[in-house]
Design an enzyme around this catalytic site. Structure first.
Site, mmCIF file in Angstrom:
data_model
loop_
_atom_site.group_PDB
_atom_site.id
_atom_site.type_symbol
_atom_site.label_atom_id
_atom_site.label_comp_id
_atom_site.label_asym_id
_atom_site.label_seq_id
_atom_site.Cartn_x
_atom_site.Cartn_y
_atom_site.Cartn_z
ATOM 1 N N TYR A 174 -10.530 1.340 7.325
ATOM 2 C CA TYR A 174 -9.178 0.770 7.232
ATOM 3 C C TYR A 174 -8.123 1.827 7.541
ATOM 4 O O TYR A 174 -7.219 1.606 8.353
ATOM 5 C CB TYR A 174 -8.970 0.196 5.835
ATOM 6 N N LYS A 178 -5.308 2.196 10.667
ATOM 7 C CA LYS A 178 -3.865 2.338 10.461
ATOM 8 C C LYS A 178 -3.343 3.618 11.121
ATOM 9 O O LYS A 178 -2.218 3.645 11.632
ATOM 10 C CB LYS A 178 -3.540 2.323 8.970
#
Length: 298
Positions: A174, A178
């Site tokens: 994750y 980002k």
């Protein structure tokens, strides 16, 4: 964004909740409500039809529509943009908010006792498809449709994460997506601004009490470390209403503060900088025309 004789139109991706309660507060849901309250027409995008229909009951019927689509599926996402353009004749903003966290463990601790030939299955990289590919897909679609606005151009605001700068060990993939989003935004921002009149920027929330964050994690955090959704909405407003020409900006939304993050200085000065300066012949070969950037090498 200047003066408008007609309501502005925004696509809000990631507008449905991840929980069984379709109206549990989330950034996308609250963003859609906030924009509607300010007179925008809002196209809400999410994967869950039931949640989308429930969301519409809480929004003005004349200014909000729901479109079921997966942002990691280009054809589905393109269909949404096309329908919105045909419905309202313009797309002024893309709020690229869709996102999920890791859905499998890269650490494979459960496979410690496996034999060397018992290779673990490939990790589930849905998080890459939604968090990164979805942003890339949305950006390309926004470029295409914003070229056809009455006044060409528009705004793209992406929901990133502070995990892009300070990675969370629980969600390494994750955080990687980002971080990729941050650099993608900084990479495309100058050309989108110069050639398309499109500004692209990113808000990076900290811990926000939304369905993507386990309630047990929220309970374990002291109140001053929680970021209200309202702070994230302020970040979005900063970019959607900007009149100064900001592009490629990364804005942390932390508690009640908005903090800009800037590119680090090149470690080896002009030598480092030269490695990432546009060489026009290569740019033309890759993209079909020269960049026209002021620092490009002819």
């Amino acid at each position: 964004m200047g003066s408008y004789t007609e309501p502005r139109v925004a696509i809000v991706a990631g507008a449905t909740s991840l929980t069984r309660d379709p109206l549990q507060s989330g950034i996308g849901i609250d963003l859609a409500k906030d924009l509607c309250s300010k007179g925008w027409k809002v196209a809400c995008v999410g994967r869950r039809q039931e949640a989308g229909e429930a969301l519409l009951k809480d929004l003005p019927q004349d200014r909000a529509y729901f479109f079921a689509a997966d942002v990691s599926n280009y054809e589905q996402y393109a269909s949404v943009f096309s329908k919105v353009h045909h419905l309202w004749g313009r797309i002024d903003a893309l709020c690229a908010n869709a996102g999920i966290v890791d859905t499998s463990s890269l650490y494979i601790y459960g496979s410690k006792n496996n034999g060397v030939d018992n290779i673990p299955p490939a990790p589930d990289l849905s998080v890459v498809d939604i968090n990164y590919k979805g942003v890339v897909y949305g950006t390309q679609l926004a470029i295409h449709f914003m070229r056809h606005n009455p006044q060409p151009g528009g705004r793209i605001v992406v929901t990133g994460s502070i995990g892009a700068v300070f990675p969370h060990k629980t969600y390494p993939v994750y955080c990687g997506t980002k971080a990729a989003v941050n650099h993608f935004i900084r990479g495309v921002a100058p050309l989108l601004k110069q050639k398309e009149n499109i500004s692209i920027n990113c808000v990076m929330p900290g811990i926000v009490n939304t369905p993507i964050v386990p309630p047990e994690m929220i309970a374990a955090v002291t109140p001053e470390c929680i970021t209200p959704v309202q702070t994230v909405l302020r970040g979005y407003e900063t970019f959607l209403e900007d009149s100064t020409g900001m592009a490629g900006e990364i804005l942390e939304c932390s508690a009640d503060k908005l903090i800009y993050y800037h590119m680090p200085k090149p470690g080896n000065g002009h030598i480092t900088k030269r490695a990432v300066t546009v060489w026009e012949p290569l740019f033309r070969m890759s993209h079909g025309e020269v960049s026209g950037l002021p620092d490009a090498i002819p």
